[in-house]
Design a protein around this motif. Sequence first.
Motif, PDB file in Angstrom:
ATOM      1  N   ALA A 154       0.833  -1.205   0.000  1.00  0.00           N
ATOM      2  CA  ALA A 154       0.000   0.000   0.000  1.00  0.00           C
ATOM      3  C   ALA A 154       0.867   1.255   0.000  1.00  0.00           C
ATOM      4  N   LEU A 155       1.960   1.248   0.758  1.00  0.00           N
ATOM      5  CA  LEU A 155       2.824   2.423   0.803  1.00  0.00           C
ATOM      6  C   LEU A 155       3.533   2.641  -0.533  1.00  0.00           C
ATOM      7  N   ALA A 156       3.944   1.569  -1.194  1.00  0.00           N
ATOM      8  CA  ALA A 156       4.576   1.702  -2.508  1.00  0.00           C
ATOM      9  C   ALA A 156       3.608   2.361  -3.496  1.00  0.00           C
ATOM     10  N   ALA A 157       2.345   1.954  -3.452  1.00  0.00           N
ATOM     11  CA  ALA A 157       1.339   2.571  -4.325  1.00  0.00           C
ATOM     12  C   ALA A 157       1.150   4.040  -3.968  1.00  0.00           C
ATOM     13  N   PHE A 158       1.147   4.342  -2.669  1.00  0.00           N
ATOM     14  CA  PHE A 158       1.017   5.728  -2.227  1.00  0.00           C
ATOM     15  C   PHE A 158       2.200   6.555  -2.734  1.00  0.00           C
ATOM     16  N   TYR A 159       3.411   6.033  -2.614  1.00  0.00           N
ATOM     17  CA  TYR A 159       4.591   6.764  -3.077  1.00  0.00           C
ATOM     18  C   TYR A 159       4.547   6.994  -4.582  1.00  0.00           C
ATOM     19  N   GLU A 211       0.369  10.153   7.715  1.00  0.00           N
ATOM     20  CA  GLU A 211      -0.547   9.064   8.069  1.00  0.00           C
ATOM     21  C   GLU A 211      -0.194   7.778   7.325  1.00  0.00           C
ATOM     22  N   ASN A 212       0.090   7.868   6.024  1.00  0.00           N
ATOM     23  CA  ASN A 212       0.435   6.683   5.242  1.00  0.00           C
ATOM     24  C   ASN A 212       1.775   6.094   5.663  1.00  0.00           C
ATOM     25  N   VAL A 213       2.728   6.947   5.984  1.00  0.00           N
ATOM     26  CA  VAL A 213       4.032   6.458   6.437  1.00  0.00           C
ATOM     27  C   VAL A 213       3.880   5.744   7.781  1.00  0.00           C
ATOM     28  N   LYS A 214       3.154   6.345   8.707  1.00  0.00           N
ATOM     29  CA  LYS A 214       2.943   5.711  10.014  1.00  0.00           C
ATOM     30  C   LYS A 214       2.219   4.375   9.871  1.00  0.00           C
ATOM     31  N   ALA A 215       1.227   4.312   8.998  1.00  0.00           N
ATOM     32  CA  ALA A 215       0.434   3.093   8.823  1.00  0.00           C
ATOM     33  C   ALA A 215       1.250   1.941   8.236  1.00  0.00           C
ATOM     34  N   TYR A 250      12.749  -2.782  13.749  1.00  0.00           N
ATOM     35  CA  TYR A 250      11.885  -1.638  13.489  1.00  0.00           C
ATOM     36  C   TYR A 250      12.700  -0.466  12.946  1.00  0.00           C
ATOM     37  N   VAL A 251      13.887  -0.232  13.512  1.00  0.00           N
ATOM     38  CA  VAL A 251      14.745   0.849  13.029  1.00  0.00           C
ATOM     39  C   VAL A 251      15.037   0.648  11.549  1.00  0.00           C
ATOM     40  N   GLU A 252      15.454  -0.565  11.177  1.00  0.00           N
ATOM     41  CA  GLU A 252      15.757  -0.850   9.770  1.00  0.00           C
ATOM     42  C   GLU A 252      14.534  -0.661   8.882  1.00  0.00           C
ATOM     43  N   ALA A 253      13.418  -1.231   9.302  1.00  0.00           N
ATOM     44  CA  ALA A 253      12.194  -1.099   8.508  1.00  0.00           C
ATOM     45  C   ALA A 253      11.786   0.356   8.396  1.00  0.00           C
ATOM     46  N   SER A 254      11.863   1.079   9.493  1.00  0.00           N
ATOM     47  CA  SER A 254      11.432   2.458   9.512  1.00  0.00           C
ATOM     48  C   SER A 254      12.264   3.327   8.572  1.00  0.00           C
ATOM     49  N   PHE A 255      13.572   3.144   8.571  1.00  0.00           N
ATOM     50  CA  PHE A 255      14.390   3.924   7.640  1.00  0.00           C
ATOM     51  C   PHE A 255      14.010   3.614   6.191  1.00  0.00           C
ATOM     52  N   ALA A 256      13.753   2.347   5.875  1.00  0.00           N
ATOM     53  CA  ALA A 256      13.329   1.997   4.513  1.00  0.00           C
ATOM     54  C   ALA A 256      11.990   2.643   4.179  1.00  0.00           C
ATOM     55  N   ILE A 257      11.117   2.723   5.165  1.00  0.00           N
ATOM     56  CA  ILE A 257       9.777   3.285   4.965  1.00  0.00           C
ATOM     57  C   ILE A 257       9.813   4.807   4.843  1.00  0.00           C
ATOM     58  N   ILE A 258      10.582   5.473   5.703  1.00  0.00           N
ATOM     59  CA  ILE A 258      10.537   6.941   5.715  1.00  0.00           C
ATOM     60  C   ILE A 258      11.435   7.590   4.669  1.00  0.00           C
ATOM     61  N   ALA A 259      12.482   6.922   4.236  1.00  0.00           N
ATOM     62  CA  ALA A 259      13.458   7.562   3.343  1.00  0.00           C
ATOM     63  C   ALA A 259      12.814   8.136   2.070  1.00  0.00           C
ATOM     64  N   PRO A 260      11.952   7.390   1.359  1.00  0.00           N
ATOM     65  CA  PRO A 260      11.333   8.002   0.182  1.00  0.00           C
ATOM     66  C   PRO A 260      10.452   9.199   0.537  1.00  0.00           C
ATOM     67  N   LEU A 271       9.125  17.432   6.053  1.00  0.00           N
ATOM     68  CA  LEU A 271       8.567  16.515   7.052  1.00  0.00           C
ATOM     69  C   LEU A 271       9.650  15.661   7.719  1.00  0.00           C
ATOM     70  N   THR A 272      10.891  15.860   7.347  1.00  0.00           N
ATOM     71  CA  THR A 272      11.980  15.002   7.822  1.00  0.00           C
ATOM     72  C   THR A 272      12.053  14.926   9.338  1.00  0.00           C
ATOM     73  N   ALA A 273      11.996  16.057  10.027  1.00  0.00           N
ATOM     74  CA  ALA A 273      12.117  16.021  11.492  1.00  0.00           C
ATOM     75  C   ALA A 273      11.032  15.158  12.114  1.00  0.00           C
ATOM     76  N   GLU A 274       9.812  15.260  11.612  1.00  0.00           N
ATOM     77  CA  GLU A 274       8.715  14.458  12.141  1.00  0.00           C
ATOM     78  C   GLU A 274       8.894  12.981  11.805  1.00  0.00           C
ATOM     79  N   LEU A 275       9.339  12.695  10.590  1.00  0.00           N
ATOM     80  CA  LEU A 275       9.453  11.307  10.151  1.00  0.00           C
ATOM     81  C   LEU A 275      10.628  10.580  10.798  1.00  0.00           C
ATOM     82  N   ILE A 276      11.753  11.256  10.987  1.00  0.00           N
ATOM     83  CA  ILE A 276      12.902  10.556  11.577  1.00  0.00           C
ATOM     84  C   ILE A 276      12.681  10.239  13.047  1.00  0.00           C
ATOM     85  N   ALA A 277      11.680  10.847  13.662  1.00  0.00           N
ATOM     86  CA  ALA A 277      11.370  10.506  15.051  1.00  0.00           C
ATOM     87  C   ALA A 277      10.939   9.042  15.170  1.00  0.00           C
TER      88      ALA A 277
END
Length: 140
Positions: free
Chosen positions: A12-17, A34-38, A48-58, A66-72
Amino acid sequence: MPTWTSPPQLVALAAFYEQAQAHPETLSDAAFVENVKAAHWPTNCWSYVEASFAIIAPACLLRPHLTAELIAMPIDAMVAGGLDDAGQVIAIGLACATRDAPYVAVSEEGRRWLTQVWPGLGELAEAVFQARLQAALEED
């Protein structure tokens, strides 16, 4: 954009991106966050750290403001994992982009952000880390 085929939240996130890249004006910042968090799922904190970096980087590449909010998100997991040295945050994110067998594969766009942009965000990463560490300490 990412070519994730599983789990469903990454599909779903790939489609969103893809939509965000094709029609960025149609998506609000709130929808982005919202889509990144979901797309995140429960796991141990370092996976989770590894997955999260893969998810937030794009997302950070597409919406740098939005970087400051996403890297949290990955930073919270680092704090939960016991990290107490903000100086390691950049190296940990960079390692996620260069792992031979990552928990979640990083897209080419994500790898570009993690290897080219992320290393220059040391001050921001430290500020977010210190704020998230302080918040975690106050919760205890």
